[in-house]
Design an enzyme around this catalytic site. Structure first.
Site, PDB file in Angstrom:
ATOM      1  N   HIS A 362       0.818  -1.221   0.000  1.00 42.15           N
ATOM      2  CA  HIS A 362       0.000   0.000   0.000  1.00 42.15           C
ATOM      3  C   HIS A 362       0.847   1.264   0.000  1.00 42.15           C
ATOM      4  O   HIS A 362       0.349   2.357   0.323  1.00 42.15           O
ATOM      5  CB  HIS A 362      -0.903   0.029   1.223  1.00 42.15           C
ATOM      6  CG  HIS A 362      -1.943  -1.043   1.267  1.00 42.15           C
ATOM      7  ND1 HIS A 362      -3.223  -0.865   0.784  1.00 42.15           N
ATOM      8  CD2 HIS A 362      -1.887  -2.318   1.698  1.00 42.15           C
ATOM      9  CE1 HIS A 362      -3.917  -1.986   0.966  1.00 42.15           C
ATOM     10  NE2 HIS A 362      -3.122  -2.875   1.513  1.00 42.15           N
ATOM     11  N   LYS A 553      -7.290  13.994   4.670  1.00 40.67           N
ATOM     12  CA  LYS A 553      -6.417  12.813   4.585  1.00 40.67           C
ATOM     13  C   LYS A 553      -5.377  12.960   5.704  1.00 40.67           C
ATOM     14  O   LYS A 553      -5.269  14.010   6.312  1.00 40.67           O
ATOM     15  CB  LYS A 553      -5.703  12.741   3.212  1.00 40.67           C
ATOM     16  CG  LYS A 553      -5.020  14.045   2.836  1.00 40.67           C
ATOM     17  CD  LYS A 553      -4.553  14.052   1.374  1.00 40.67           C
ATOM     18  CE  LYS A 553      -5.691  14.197   0.379  1.00 40.67           C
ATOM     19  NZ  LYS A 553      -5.649  13.097  -0.610  1.00 40.67           N
ATOM     20  N   ARG A 554      -4.590  11.937   5.972  1.00 36.02           N
ATOM     21  CA  ARG A 554      -3.547  12.066   6.986  1.00 36.02           C
ATOM     22  C   ARG A 554      -2.593  13.170   6.561  1.00 36.02           C
ATOM     23  O   ARG A 554      -2.391  13.432   5.375  1.00 36.02           O
ATOM     24  CB  ARG A 554      -2.805  10.731   7.145  1.00 36.02           C
ATOM     25  CG  ARG A 554      -3.579   9.666   7.877  1.00 36.02           C
ATOM     26  CD  ARG A 554      -3.800  10.012   9.320  1.00 36.02           C
ATOM     27  NE  ARG A 554      -2.554  10.105  10.078  1.00 36.02           N
ATOM     28  CZ  ARG A 554      -2.176   9.204  11.007  1.00 36.02           C
ATOM     29  NH1 ARG A 554      -2.924   8.148  11.262  1.00 36.02           N
ATOM     30  NH2 ARG A 554      -1.054   9.339  11.676  1.00 36.02           N
ATOM     31  N   LYS A 559       1.710  14.204   0.668  1.00 33.08           N
ATOM     32  CA  LYS A 559       0.324  14.535   0.273  1.00 33.08           C
ATOM     33  C   LYS A 559       0.191  16.037  -0.001  1.00 33.08           C
ATOM     34  O   LYS A 559      -0.757  16.488  -0.612  1.00 33.08           O
ATOM     35  CB  LYS A 559      -0.630  14.057   1.364  1.00 33.08           C
ATOM     36  CG  LYS A 559      -0.672  12.526   1.542  1.00 33.08           C
ATOM     37  CD  LYS A 559      -1.520  12.141   2.758  1.00 33.08           C
ATOM     38  CE  LYS A 559      -1.491  10.637   3.026  1.00 33.08           C
ATOM     39  NZ  LYS A 559      -2.353   9.844   2.118  1.00 33.08           N
ATOM     40  N   THR A 663      -8.163   6.768  -1.688  1.00 37.76           N
ATOM     41  CA  THR A 663      -9.541   6.272  -1.779  1.00 37.76           C
ATOM     42  C   THR A 663     -10.522   7.415  -1.515  1.00 37.76           C
ATOM     43  O   THR A 663     -11.642   7.401  -1.996  1.00 37.76           O
ATOM     44  CB  THR A 663      -9.760   5.132  -0.740  1.00 37.76           C
ATOM     45  OG1 THR A 663      -9.184   5.524   0.502  1.00 37.76           O
ATOM     46  CG2 THR A 663      -9.162   3.834  -1.219  1.00 37.76           C
ATOM     47  N   LYS A 667     -14.288   8.590  -3.273  1.00 40.50           N
ATOM     48  CA  LYS A 667     -15.507   8.928  -2.527  1.00 40.50           C
ATOM     49  C   LYS A 667     -16.045  10.290  -2.968  1.00 40.50           C
ATOM     50  O   LYS A 667     -17.245  10.475  -3.138  1.00 40.50           O
ATOM     51  CB  LYS A 667     -15.207   8.915  -1.020  1.00 40.50           C
ATOM     52  CG  LYS A 667     -14.847   7.549  -0.477  1.00 40.50           C
ATOM     53  CD  LYS A 667     -14.142   7.605   0.870  1.00 40.50           C
ATOM     54  CE  LYS A 667     -13.622   6.217   1.268  1.00 40.50           C
ATOM     55  NZ  LYS A 667     -12.673   6.274   2.422  1.00 40.50           N
TER      56      LYS A 667
HETATM   57  C1  LIG Z   1       4.335   0.665   9.957  1.00 36.12           C
HETATM   58  C2  LIG Z   1       3.812   1.994   9.728  1.00 36.12           C
HETATM   59  C3  LIG Z   1       2.821   2.011   8.616  1.00 36.12           C
HETATM   60  C4  LIG Z   1       1.460   1.968   8.913  1.00 36.12           C
HETATM   61  C5  LIG Z   1       0.543   2.019   7.875  1.00 36.12           C
HETATM   62  C6  LIG Z   1       1.007   2.089   6.580  1.00 36.12           C
HETATM   63  C7  LIG Z   1      -0.022   2.094   5.492  1.00 36.12           C
HETATM   64  C8  LIG Z   1       0.394   1.277   4.370  1.00 36.12           C
HETATM   65  C9  LIG Z   1      -0.231   3.455   5.032  1.00 36.12           C
HETATM   66  C10 LIG Z   1      -1.507   3.574   4.246  1.00 36.12           C
HETATM   67  O1  LIG Z   1      -2.557   3.699   4.804  1.00 36.12           O
HETATM   68  N1  LIG Z   1      -1.360   3.588   2.914  1.00 36.12           N
HETATM   69  C11 LIG Z   1      -2.461   4.002   2.107  1.00 36.12           C
HETATM   70  O2  LIG Z   1      -3.203   2.849   1.714  1.00 36.12           O
HETATM   71  C12 LIG Z   1      -4.361   3.208   0.964  1.00 36.12           C
HETATM   72  C13 LIG Z   1      -5.167   1.944   0.697  1.00 36.12           C
HETATM   73  O3  LIG Z   1      -4.534   1.156  -0.252  1.00 36.12           O
HETATM   74  C14 LIG Z   1      -3.983   3.940  -0.324  1.00 36.12           C
HETATM   75  O4  LIG Z   1      -5.146   4.328  -0.988  1.00 36.12           O
HETATM   76  C15 LIG Z   1      -3.119   5.151  -0.010  1.00 36.12           C
HETATM   77  O5  LIG Z   1      -2.638   5.710  -1.209  1.00 36.12           O
HETATM   78  C16 LIG Z   1      -1.939   4.749   0.865  1.00 36.12           C
HETATM   79  O6  LIG Z   1      -1.199   5.873   1.304  1.00 36.12           O
HETATM   80  C17 LIG Z   1       2.358   2.111   6.252  1.00 36.12           C
HETATM   81  C18 LIG Z   1       3.279   2.072   7.306  1.00 36.12           C
END
Ligand SMILES: CCc1ccc([C@H](C)CC(=O)N[C@@H]2O[C@H](CO)[C@@H](O)[C@H](O)[C@H]2O)cc1
Length: 818
Positions: A362, A553-554, A559, A663, A667
């Protein structure tokens, strides 16, 4: 005659009312007269659960007895949002609920508002998991969502008097939580630490030092109009030895409860990072805890009462999807279970394991790919480290039969060499699973061409793409009932809710000015609703007759919330300098929503800047309400459901090549907002499907970004070249947004001028130039709404039902229960 395919209610309003009454009196000990909205919320939820119970059992039985392979979605996060209204919709009981609750003297909204949002996720990844399990159930595919029931979810965000983010614990289990069924009789033991001994017969025995009890808390996942109810099984950690009486009797109270605290710590809190892993041991404990419990649970479910099951059939019973690298420890865990607990030989175990797991990546940020020190894994999971090392050795040997490129093989090591070896979880997932997919076409290409290039060269067939999607039940039908009614009217059926590509049927109506006006009226009414909501919840005075321009978004540098705020400041500077006549400015209300990881310094400074720009601009009479900035705190699924239907213009302005998919973009398009964005993530596919003429594109492409990196990027050059950019950055430095203090944002400005890794300054001019196209169109409401309607009509592809269908055909090779 409009075709209605929505599920029929299993209950009349009278029956529903009676059931709530009974539940209140005999289970909750209050009469309807004494009851509070919170009491009625619990009672109603338990009544809905009652009516879903039979379908839940039937789905379980058909899954275990049938031969339809199930899906196990392993995710450290599930950002579910509120449950009651979604369950009522999918069970066809919304109208009966509203009437029953009103009949009992309550406002349905007050009962709905009593629910605490289960915030068991950070952002995109967690919400996607929630949309996916809704679609799995709605398509009638047997599935388990497997995760952790954190006691504390993502922190509650508040802003202090200086506009700084402060984090408060999100104790969502403070009150009665009616949806979770804690099933103590199906708990699993999860071991940690200790050492590995070799038995006389050469087999390995793990002698763990301590263990915890993983207790499942089951949540129903009702499908929409499928009659199927799947399970979200979230594990909570309990201690086997709650209390050390001997220690207590020595009045050493703290140590007496130490085992309990240590055990329960595992499922205590969600890590609030969504990009940079902290590499904490507790995080690895969490990952192993829920994955080990889930694997043992799946064996229990699919081989009931069998102590010598034929696990060579395991991959035909269930296929596990690894939601990013967080559950990848599951690969050595299944190997350990097969070899140590069931006596399979290595090759049989490896064959079963590789046929069972698939990995979804992701992210594209190298720092977000988890790498665990081998030493840490060795301390916590000594047997697993042995297995990982063996997997690495076999993998390198296999590579040597496929390429003579020593450097390439060396780059592909799962376990790095040197005095502090690291375990690369993304490489372990790629070697130990059948499929690897990205979450948007551009992302999957970049995974093959860059991030996992060596692997895709040697194992091209493993790599595929499944573009993300969102559930239309929550994000259109529940969030936007007005638009839903208009769509059903326009199409003459409500079947679009389970077949979203039917939205295409709205395309001809975009030529019908009357219909377009109805569509515009829906948006306007939603904006008035949101203005009322923002007033009630935040005390904000939003003017629904301005353009509602949203960025939620975060908070992360890639971003580029910084690009949005700098462009906003440039507009403000234009007005203040008189370069632009305020009367010519198109009235705009910019709404931000974003949490920053607590340790992310520059992200938190950006939040502070945005809040102070809002404070200054909103209170500046020179701006005459033409520019308004609001930052509702604690952005979550609830706020998203209120804000997305009320948005005219959505911001998807990440640096090309950084946002895996996004995503939120889907929406907003599905709710009739126009998008201004870069060619990044799923923006590319949204623009392709809605038409380039119905999308505001700007900025460098991935290739242009790569070229600029190669050439060497000096942001200061752009600062010097664009006077509006210079004015904006200077205003951030000169104390305008910090009560005259010139140092408040110095670290941020210094980063922009010397580093600016995600090239905010390089894309600034293009971004500010596209604004005139946006404003020119917005001044023609009919044309704006026509194009916005065409976004709705052509975004049906971005349903999570379509995503799941792609996973079923490309990766899981299973389907709905017969
Ligand atoms: C370990 C720390 C950590 C925690 C969460 C993440 C996630 C992968 C971050 C995340 O939420 N990525 C997002 O995933 C969405 C669903 O696929 C995508 O639409 C977003 O582009 C992506 O940033 C990475 C690293």
């Amino acid at each position: 005659m409009t075709e209605i395919t929505a599920p029929k209610s299993p209950v009349t309003t009278e029956e529903f009312t009676d059931r709530i009454r009974e539940q209140l009196k005999y289970a909750q000990g209050v009469t309807p007269e004494q009851a509070t909205p919170a009491d009625v919320y619990v009672a109603s939820s338990l009544v809905v659960r009652h009516y879903l119970q039979d379908a839940w059992f039937k789905t379980q039985q058909d899954m275990v007895n049938g031969n339809t392979k199930a899906v196990g979605y392993l995710s450290a996060e599930f950002l579910m949002g509120k449950q009651l209204r979604n369950a009522l919709l999918n069970a066809g009981m919304i109208d009966q609920f509203d009437a029953a609750v009103e009949g009992l003297g309550f406002k349905p909204q007050d009962v709905i508002d009593a629910e605490y949002e289960p915030a068991l996720g950070n952002g995109g990844l967690g919400r996607l998991a929630a949309c996916f399990i809704d679609s799995l159930a709605s398509l009638g595919v047997p599935a388990f969502g497997y995760g952790i029931q954190y006691r504390y979810g993502i922190f509650k965000q508040e802003f202090d008097k200086d506009g700084k983010q402060i984090e408060k614990p999100e104790y969502w289990l403070a009150n009665e939580e009616p949806w979770g069924h804690t099933d103590y009789n199906r708990s699993q033991r999860v071991n940690f630490g200790g050492k590995v001994v070799t038995r006389a017969d050469g087999s390995k025995e793990w002698q763990p030092e301590w263990s915890v009890r993983a207790v499942p808390v089951d949540y129903m996942v009702p499908g929409y109009a499928s009659g199927r109810v799947n399970t979200l099984r979230l594990w909570t950690a309990k201690s086997y030895d709650e209390f050390d009486l001997a220690t207590f009797n020595k009045s050493d109270y703290l140590n007496a409860v130490k085992p309990k605290v240590k055990a329960e710590d595992i499922s205590k809190i969600l890590y609030p990072e969504d990009s940079t892993p902290q590499g904490k041991a507790l995080r690895l404990e969490q990952q192993y805890f829920f994955v080990s419990a889930s694997i043992h649970d799946a064996i229990r479910v699919f081989y009931p009462g069998q102590d010598k099951p034929d696990l060579t059939t395991f991959p035909d019973k269930i296929t596990f999807q690894l939601n990013d690298t967080h559950p990848v420890i599951g690969i050595p865990e299944l190997m350990r279970v097969l070899i140590d607990e069931y006596g399979y030989d290595w090759n049989t175990a490896w064959d079963i394991t590789t046929r069972t797991f698939n990995y979804t990546c992701h992210t594209l940020l190298p720092e977000a790919l988890e790498v665990w020190p081998a030493k840490l894994i060795g301390e916590l999971l000594p047997r697993h480290l042995e297995i990982i090392k063996a997997i690495n050795t076999n993998f390198l040997a296999e590579l040597a039969t496929k390429t003579r490129d020593k450097a390439k093989i060396d780059r592909m090591r799962i376990v790095t060499e040197g005095e502090n070896p690291q375990v690369r979880m993304a490489y372990l997932a790629t070697a130990g699973g059948s499929h690897v997919n990205g979450v948007a076409e551009l992302h999957s290409e970049l995974l093959k061409d860059v991030t996992l290039r060596d692997f895709s060269d040697i194992y091209p067939d493993k790599f595929t793409n499944v573009t993300n999607g969102v559930t239309p039940r929550r994000f259109i039908r529940l969030a936007n009932p007005r638009l839903s009614a208009l769509i059903t009217e326009g199409l003459g059926t409500d079947r679009w809710l389970s077949d979203l590509e039917l939205l295409k049927g709205l395309e001809p109506l975009a030529k019908d000015d009357e219909f377009v006006k109805k569509f515009a009226a829906v948006k306007q009414a939603n904006k008035e609703d949101f203005a009322a909501y923002a007033k009630r919840e935040y005390g904000f005075e939003l003017d629904p007759n301005t353009m509602f321009n949203t960025m939620v978004k975060r908070l992360h540098e890639y971003k580029r919330q910084s690009l949005k705020i700098l462009a906003l400041i440039a507009k403000y500077a234009d007005i203040k300098s008189g370069k632009v006549n305020v009367d010519d400015v198109l009235p705009r209300t910019v709404i931000f929503g974003a949490k920053a990881a607590p340790g992310y310094y520059l992200a938190k400074m950006t939040i502070q800047l945005i809040n102070n720009v809002a404070r200054v601009v909103n209170n500046d009479p020179d701006v005459k309400g033409k520019l308004n900035v609001y930052f509702p705190w604690n952005y979550n699924v609830r706020l998203a459901q209120h804000l997305i239907p009320a948005t005219d213009l959505d911001e998807q302005i990440s640096q090309a090549g950084k946002e895996a998919s996004g995503t939120g973009n889907m929406k907003f398009a599905l709710n009739g907002a126009m998008t201004v964005g870069t060619l990044d993530g799923a923006n590319v596919e949204i623009r392709e499907r809605v038409g380039a003429e119905n999308f505001f594109l700007f900025g460098m492409t991935v290739d242009e970004v790569d070229k600029l990196y190669e050439e060497g990027y000096s942001p200061a050059k752009y600062y010097e070249a664009d006077p509006r950019l210079k004015a904006a950055i200077d205003m951030v430095s000169d104390g305008t947004f910090s009560n005259g203090d010139r140092n408040t944002y110095a670290p941020l400005v210094a980063d922009w001028l010397t580093k600016d890794w995600f090239m905010t300054l390089a894309d600034f001019t293009a971004y500010t130039e596209i604004q005139s196209d946006i404003e020119a169109l917005y001044r023609q409401p009919l044309e704006w709404n026509r194009k916005a309607l065409l976004n709705v009509a052509n975004s049906g592809y971005f349903s999570s039902d379509r995503s799941i269908t792609d996973y079923l055909t490309r990766i899981w090779h299973t389907g709905p229960l017969a």
